[in-house]
Design a protein around this motif. Structure first.
Motif, PDB file in Angstrom:
ATOM      1  N   ASN A 182      40.123  39.378  49.336  1.00 42.50           N
ATOM      2  CA  ASN A 182      40.254  37.119  49.721  1.00 42.50           C
ATOM      3  C   ASN A 182      41.315  36.567  48.639  1.00 42.50           C
ATOM      4  OD1 ASN A 182      40.769  35.873  51.417  1.00 42.50           O
ATOM      5  ND2 ASN A 182      38.588  34.438  51.362  1.00 42.50           N
ATOM      6  N   TRP A 183      40.198  37.181  47.666  1.00 43.57           N
ATOM      7  CA  TRP A 183      41.103  36.533  46.218  1.00 43.57           C
ATOM      8  C   TRP A 183      42.819  36.703  46.290  1.00 43.57           C
ATOM      9  CZ3 TRP A 183      36.514  35.885  42.122  1.00 43.57           C
ATOM     10  CH2 TRP A 183      36.026  34.973  42.749  1.00 43.57           C
ATOM     11  N   GLU A 184      42.288  38.378  46.290  1.00 40.38           N
ATOM     12  CA  GLU A 184      44.057  38.947  45.144  1.00 40.38           C
ATOM     13  C   GLU A 184      44.811  38.485  46.706  1.00 40.38           C
ATOM     14  OE1 GLU A 184      44.642  43.574  47.575  1.00 40.38           O
ATOM     15  OE2 GLU A 184      43.174  43.452  46.060  1.00 40.38           O
TER      16      GLU A 184
ATOM     17  N   TYR B  55      36.648  47.455  42.800  1.00 43.26           N
ATOM     18  CA  TYR B  55      35.402  48.302  41.924  1.00 43.26           C
ATOM     19  C   TYR B  55      34.497  48.116  42.903  1.00 43.26           C
ATOM     20  CZ  TYR B  55      36.793  49.491  37.271  1.00 43.26           C
ATOM     21  OH  TYR B  55      37.307  50.202  36.189  1.00 43.26           O
ATOM     22  N   GLY B  56      33.962  46.999  43.881  1.00 44.90           N
ATOM     23  CA  GLY B  56      33.534  46.506  44.781  1.00 44.90           C
ATOM     24  C   GLY B  56      33.793  47.761  46.056  1.00 44.90           C
ATOM     25  N   GLY B  57      35.209  47.968  46.298  1.00 42.77           N
ATOM     26  CA  GLY B  57      35.701  48.781  47.615  1.00 42.77           C
ATOM     27  C   GLY B  57      34.464  50.049  46.879  1.00 42.77           C
TER      28      GLY B  57
ATOM     29  N   GLY C  50      28.097  45.898  46.562  1.00 45.23           N
ATOM     30  CA  GLY C  50      30.070  46.398  46.408  1.00 45.23           C
ATOM     31  C   GLY C  50      30.295  45.672  47.900  1.00 45.23           C
ATOM     32  N   HIS C  51      29.687  45.794  49.029  1.00 46.21           N
ATOM     33  CA  HIS C  51      30.562  44.359  49.790  1.00 46.21           C
ATOM     34  C   HIS C  51      31.012  43.122  49.786  1.00 46.21           C
ATOM     35  CE1 HIS C  51      30.742  43.049  54.098  1.00 46.21           C
ATOM     36  NE2 HIS C  51      31.289  44.215  54.038  1.00 46.21           N
ATOM     37  N   PHE C  52      30.290  42.395  48.400  1.00 46.41           N
ATOM     38  CA  PHE C  52      30.367  40.756  48.513  1.00 46.41           C
ATOM     39  C   PHE C  52      31.348  41.208  47.621  1.00 46.41           C
ATOM     40  CE2 PHE C  52      30.446  37.572  45.222  1.00 46.41           C
ATOM     41  CZ  PHE C  52      30.169  37.035  46.478  1.00 46.41           C
TER      42      PHE C  52
ATOM     43  N   MET D  39      20.221  36.870  48.430  1.00 44.82           N
ATOM     44  CA  MET D  39      20.870  36.780  46.817  1.00 44.82           C
ATOM     45  C   MET D  39      21.313  38.488  46.286  1.00 44.82           C
ATOM     46  SD  MET D  39      21.331  34.585  44.816  1.00 44.82           S
ATOM     47  CE  MET D  39      20.917  34.690  42.880  1.00 44.82           C
ATOM     48  N   GLN D  40      20.090  38.903  47.353  1.00 47.90           N
ATOM     49  CA  GLN D  40      20.607  40.617  46.717  1.00 47.90           C
ATOM     50  C   GLN D  40      21.807  41.246  47.359  1.00 47.90           C
ATOM     51  OE1 GLN D  40      18.499  42.998  48.854  1.00 47.90           O
ATOM     52  NE2 GLN D  40      19.187  45.177  48.230  1.00 47.90           N
ATOM     53  N   TYR D  41      23.013  40.280  48.264  1.00 49.66           N
ATOM     54  CA  TYR D  41      23.922  40.447  49.308  1.00 49.66           C
ATOM     55  C   TYR D  41      24.506  39.935  47.661  1.00 49.66           C
ATOM     56  CZ  TYR D  41      28.236  40.454  51.600  1.00 49.66           C
ATOM     57  OH  TYR D  41      29.434  40.518  52.256  1.00 49.66           O
TER      58      TYR D  41
END
Length: 159
Positions: free
Chosen positions: A16-18, A85-87, A7-9, A1-3
């Motif tokens: 992928n969505w992009e 933001y995740g990156g 940020g990596h998730f 759940m932490q994943y």
């Protein structure tokens, strides 16, 4: 759940969505304007456009007429932001672990790392779309709505 909160998730999901939304947005826009005889992905170039009587009814607004393309543009922008933001989080965690200063968002989205991630994904999506568009001109698949009619002659379909 932490994943799910890492940020990596969010970087991987956004990336992928992009590419998916960029691919589908271009697909919708290009198939609206381009014609290819024999392609199941194209309108019939021989079919005449219906003439509209603009005096009798009002033309729909720009937003209404282009709502599908605009929706894909918004979804692309949203996923691009998630990716950025995740990156940024992943990049800063990596930089800090190596004793470097963290980056600002503008620094990260202008970095080679960010654009490598994006282009690596985009090129595969565009290759897939190009493949289906070109292959449907020449090939057939029984019972597929993405294929030209199996019984149609090549001279009839242009392929």
């Amino acid at each position: 759940m932490q994943y799910l909160f890492s940020g990596h998730f969010w970087q991987a999901t956004g990336e992928n969505w992009e590419s998916e939304f960029l691919q589908m947005g271009f697909y919708v826009m290009l198939t609206a304007f381009l014609f290819q005889r024999g392609s199941a992905e194209s309108k019939d170039p021989d079919e005449k456009k219906k003439v509209r009587n603009y005096h009798l009814r009002r033309s729909p607004s720009f937003l209404y007429r282009n709502s599908l393309s605009l929706a894909f543009l918004l979804l692309f922008t949203f996923s691009f932001t998630i990716h950025a933001y995740g990156g940024l989080i992943v990049s800063n965690e990596n930089r800090i672990s190596h004793g470097l200063e963290s980056q600002q968002l503008t620094e990260f989205i202008t970095s080679a790392e960010f654009w490598f991630q994006s282009f690596q994904n985009w090129q595969s999506e565009f290759l897939a779309v190009l493949s289906i568009v070109v292959l449907t001109i020449f090939l057939r698949q029984s019972n597929s709505p993405e294929s030209k009619d199996v019984d149609a002659l090549n001279s009839q379909t242009g392929g």
